[in-house]
Design an enzyme around this catalytic site. Structure first.
Site, short mmCIF file in Angstrom:
data_model
loop_
_atom_site.label_atom_id
_atom_site.label_comp_id
_atom_site.label_asym_id
_atom_site.label_seq_id
_atom_site.Cartn_x
_atom_site.Cartn_y
_atom_site.Cartn_z
N ARG A 103 0.49 4.80 5.50
CA ARG A 103 1.91 5.00 5.19
C ARG A 103 2.14 5.26 3.69
O ARG A 103 3.12 4.80 3.10
CB ARG A 103 2.75 3.79 5.65
CG ARG A 103 2.65 3.51 7.13
CD ARG A 103 3.21 4.66 7.97
NE ARG A 103 3.01 4.40 9.39
CZ ARG A 103 2.01 4.89 10.12
NH1 ARG A 103 1.11 5.68 9.55
NH2 ARG A 103 1.90 4.62 11.39
N SER A 158 10.40 1.56 12.40
CA SER A 158 9.69 0.35 11.99
C SER A 158 10.06 -0.03 10.56
O SER A 158 9.94 0.78 9.65
CB SER A 158 8.17 0.57 12.08
OG SER A 158 7.79 0.80 13.41
N GLU A 164 8.01 -0.77 5.23
CA GLU A 164 7.61 0.60 5.54
C GLU A 164 8.72 1.57 5.16
O GLU A 164 8.46 2.69 4.73
CB GLU A 164 7.28 0.74 7.03
CG GLU A 164 6.79 2.12 7.41
CD GLU A 164 6.17 2.16 8.80
OE1 GLU A 164 6.40 3.15 9.52
OE2 GLU A 164 5.46 1.22 9.16
#
Length: 283
Positions: free
Chosen positions: A152, A202, A272
């Protein structure tokens, strides 16, 4: 900004532009640089939390930059086109490698920036290169190797480049097999994620050796609501906007999760999602 954001939260921006071409974006960046304006280049705002106090400077949303074409086994896509469309385009041309993105919200630029991924696939797996602009609007080609991908994360997050186009290198495969996996991944999303409510997807990264949603659920936080924001009853790593939530509501839930998990499991939960705007620093 709330009307542009997936989570439907966010305050007022000083200046907003939606360029349709790379040339228009170049002019915007050059003008902002000359005027010494802060610049934020965003895509679908599917993984972005924007301050209730708004954003200083110029926000450029790339959603109108959405040309796409094929070059043998490569797909060349503008930064603003959504990854779902790119995945469908790949399927139509019998190209495999983007099945995991079949139901993924967000733009090409955002996917590269975040190294977005799902179901075992990541943007870095099939990306060949990007064309980016610097803060003055000058073009540069960045190969996959130069982007420094990790979970990520990408090197774009640590420099002043803005993605305008990406090249994905894929493999020929049977369209029926490609369609099977696209449908399979979409069914998993529908069964597990609260897609009927506004959210940022998320919220927390997966800690090594754990699942973020499971940690939240086991801490007894799933379903808790602050203001108009709720830790989803369907997926504990999603915060959903159930009743005209504000960014402050989201932040209160985020801080509650961080504090609780740190005390209970001695784990520091890392976001995130990205945050921009007045009142807090970008992460």
């Amino acid at each position: 900004m709330a009307e542009y954001a997936f989570a439907q939260v966010g305050g007022i921006v000083d200046y907003l532009a939606l360029p349709k071409t790379r040339q228009e974006m170049k002019k915007l960046l050059a003008a902002a640089d000359k005027a010494k304006l802060a610049v934020h280049v965003l895509g679908q705002l599917s993984n972005m939390l924007i301050s209730d106090q708004g954003v200083a400077g110029l926000v450029i949303i790339t959603s109108e930059m959405k040309t796409i074409h094929i070059d043998q086994n490569k797909i060349v896509a503008d930064a603003g086109i959504d990854m779902i469309s790119v995945s469908e385009f790949a399927y139509e041309h019998g190209l495999s490698g983007l099945e995991w993105a079949a139901g993924l919200p967000g733009s090409v630029g955002g996917a590269v920036y975040m190294n977005a991924g799902a179901y075992g696939g990541n943007t870095a797996d099939c990306l060949k290169s990007v064309i980016a602009l610097d803060h003055q609007g000058k073009s540069v080609i960045l190969t996959k190797e130069k982007l420094g991908f990790s979970y990520r994360n990408s090197g774009i997050q640590r420099n002043d480049y803005y993605i305008v186009q990406a090249v994905f290198e894929l493999e020929k495969d049977d369209p029926a097999v490609i369609r099977h996996w696209m449908d399979e991944f979409n069914l998993r999303r529908i069964s597990k994620q609260p897609l009927n409510l506004p959210s940022n997807g998320s919220v927390f990264k997966r800690p090594t050796g754990y699942y973020a949603g499971k940690l939240v659920s086991e801490a007894g936080l799933q379903g808790i609501q602050i203001g108009g924001a709720q830790l989803s009853t369907k997926h504990a790593n999603f915060i959903v906007n159930v009743d005209h939530a504000t960014t402050a509501d989201y932040l209160d839930l985020i801080n509650l999760v961080k504090h609780t998990i740190r005390l209970k499991d001695h784990i520091d939960m890392e976001l995130e999602i990205k945050m921009i705007g007045k009142g807090f620093t970008e992460n």
